[in-house]
Design an enzyme around this catalytic site. Sequence first.
Site, PDB file in Angstrom:
ATOM      1  N   LEU A   1       9.639 -14.187 -10.879  1.00  0.00           N
ATOM      2  CA  LEU A   1      10.621 -13.891 -11.914  1.00  0.00           C
ATOM      3  C   LEU A   1      11.528 -15.107 -12.074  1.00  0.00           C
ATOM      4  CD1 LEU A   1      11.648 -10.225 -10.961  1.00  0.00           C
ATOM      5  CD2 LEU A   1       9.721 -11.020 -12.350  1.00  0.00           C
TER       6      LEU A   1
ATOM      7  N   SER B   1      10.883 -12.499  -6.024  1.00  0.00           N
ATOM      8  CA  SER B   1      12.117 -12.055  -6.672  1.00  0.00           C
ATOM      9  C   SER B   1      13.328 -12.403  -5.807  1.00  0.00           C
ATOM     10  CB  SER B   1      12.038 -10.547  -6.922  1.00  0.00           C
ATOM     11  OG  SER B   1      13.120 -10.095  -7.691  1.00  0.00           O
TER      12      SER B   1
ATOM     13  N   ILE C   1      -4.101  -7.686  -0.428  1.00  0.00           N
ATOM     14  CA  ILE C   1      -3.389  -8.939  -0.652  1.00  0.00           C
ATOM     15  C   ILE C   1      -3.890 -10.015   0.314  1.00  0.00           C
ATOM     16  CG2 ILE C   1      -1.129 -10.078  -0.645  1.00  0.00           C
ATOM     17  CD1 ILE C   1      -1.414  -8.069  -2.893  1.00  0.00           C
TER      18      ILE C   1
ATOM     19  N   ASN D   1       2.253  -0.137   5.251  1.00  0.00           N
ATOM     20  CA  ASN D   1       2.572  -0.636   3.909  1.00  0.00           C
ATOM     21  C   ASN D   1       3.481  -1.844   4.066  1.00  0.00           C
ATOM     22  OD1 ASN D   1       3.535  -1.002   1.260  1.00  0.00           O
ATOM     23  ND2 ASN D   1       5.065   0.603   1.505  1.00  0.00           N
ATOM     24  N   GLY D   2       3.031  -2.999   3.577  1.00  0.00           N
ATOM     25  CA  GLY D   2       3.901  -4.175   3.651  1.00  0.00           C
ATOM     26  C   GLY D   2       3.159  -5.458   3.985  1.00  0.00           C
ATOM     27  N   GLU D   3       3.926  -6.423   4.456  1.00  0.00           N
ATOM     28  CA  GLU D   3       3.384  -7.718   4.872  1.00  0.00           C
ATOM     29  C   GLU D   3       4.099  -8.174   6.137  1.00  0.00           C
ATOM     30  OE1 GLU D   3       0.878  -9.219   3.523  1.00  0.00           O
ATOM     31  OE2 GLU D   3       0.719  -8.210   1.565  1.00  0.00           O
TER      32      GLU D   3
ATOM     33  N   CYS E   1       0.824  -1.195   0.000  1.00  0.00           N
ATOM     34  CA  CYS E   1       0.000   0.000   0.000  1.00  0.00           C
ATOM     35  C   CYS E   1       0.862   1.251   0.000  1.00  0.00           C
ATOM     36  CB  CYS E   1      -0.898   0.002   1.252  1.00  0.00           C
ATOM     37  SG  CYS E   1      -1.744  -1.565   1.554  1.00  0.00           S
TER      38      CYS E   1
END
EC number: 6.3.5.4
Length: 599
Positions: A249, A350, A48, A69-71, A2
């Site tokens: 990726l 990633s 998420i 903002n984050g997890e 976010c």
Amino acid sequence: MCAVFGIIGEYNESKAKKALSLLVHRGPDYCGIVQNERLFFAHQRLSIVDSNSRSHQPLKHQNILLSFNGEIYNFKELKKELAFDFKTQSDSEVIIAAYLKWGVDFVQHLRGMFAIALLDGKTLYLFRDRLGKKPLYYMNDSSFIFASELKAIVPFLKKNEMDEDALMSYLSFLSPTPPFTFFKGIKKLAAGEYLVHENGSSQVKRYFDLLSVKPNIITDRDEAIDSLKRLLSESIELRLNADVPIASLLSGGIDSATINAYALKHGQSLPTYTLGYQEYAKYDERENAKESAEFLGLKNTQVEISQNDFIDASEKVFDSMDEPINDPAAIPLYLLFEKIKADGYKVVMSGEGSDELFLGYKHYFEYLDIEGASNLAHKNWLKKYFRANFSMNREWEWYKRIFDDTLLFRTSGEKFTDLQKNMLMRRNVKDNQSLKYLKPYRDRFEASAHSDESIWYSYIDLNIFQAEHFLTKLDRVSMAHSIESRTPFLDHKLAQKVFSIDPKLRYEDGITKSLLKKIMKPKLTDSILKRKKKGFSNPYMEYLINSKKIELIKDVNEQTGLFKSDKLDEYIQSASNGSFKHHIWGLYVLSVWIKKQLL
């Protein structure tokens, strides 16, 4: 994933909302605002986990407000030990509960990536995660303003001025070093720092440092491999938790193959994405990635870009970055995420951090070898020789430092040395002047129990080369497409374990990523394990020259007079011949920013 944004003090509501709207790409699913006469506290949400409206932010509990903002990957585990009446299934609410139990030390219990703004009454706390995955910027003027990206704070500047420390540290290390940004008056938190703002004043403190880990706890190679294997598996498993589709990726290397191999072990076959270049196959990793995908049984999508694609996307990427970051891979990565977004994915895995933790760059071994020259008993004549025979080659600079008894390794991202800057710039740049940007980190290293220089290499690279360069790039280009990027190698428990291992186990056999390769030997082919490292290389200089965009460097310099024109011409010619390409790309990115923001 976010965006956080807020103002404490006087503000114009219309201007505040317009600034917040500049962050909508980071969180297009919901916008929340709490405001009163002297407070504007906001959040842009990318859903998420627990996409229900009950988890919208800012979250409020009594006199506490949270924009995060984050997890937090261990939030379910934390929930079990927190006496709190939970109303949601989100990780955000766990932060409030943890704060109520542990105070500011709550951050020590979090495992994940985060930029946290927590307002308790009239006291604001801002936290940036331990390894710098999530950004957090702030400005303390007539009001205190904070945001996830610079673009939301810049409108509040009285005028745009370039910060000289940001410029000089950028030329040296690819990105401005904390606390500096290119916009004078706006600062950023460094990895592992938090800020306390109350009564109009702010104080920045450090809550985490990898060097606090005791060295040489593990001296047995088998024990090291077993412990790292367990933590790596655990880290990847934690990051597979999401309520939305996840992709990955995939290059031809060991890092992305490792992530996908462990994802398979934990029951998830992730769709993978690989880049290729229409005119320049030598930069391609498509064949190697295809081989890895076939071996692991993964679906692999190849994305091919052309010179026109690269040039057309460049302005969007520079806008996303807000300030100069010298990484030409940002543009193809942006285009790759564009395809991933079009295919419906909101989370991407990633491989950042593996090289720094497991010594994946060959130059680490070159530096370690050169360190030995510092023990030469008779080196005065060599000292005089190197001082009298200047060379632009980096190896000359390395040996000169050893014989001058100054710091040899100055991040893997070092580009313009101080002597090169002195020759190029229309100002006096003293030799070793750039060390002031590394001094806080070097002071902590020398005060720690660690003494092996390879630990210094990893430590400074994780804090500068990774956090301010690679992770800034990854955050901006992924969030430009509303995609959350996850980096399991940068789990802080995994990093701490590496720092607790006898450093020689990482390099004594002279093999890059020796420990990781031993971990993965039963799971990957020799072809993947022994493949020559290619990195995220791309034909950026060919594109820059062919498109004639390179001329912008000279045009801007004519207006600013930053650089000596004859020396600048030499660098541009060298880049055309294949040398100092990265230096010139850095000057080009800088010129783009100056033209847009200052001229």
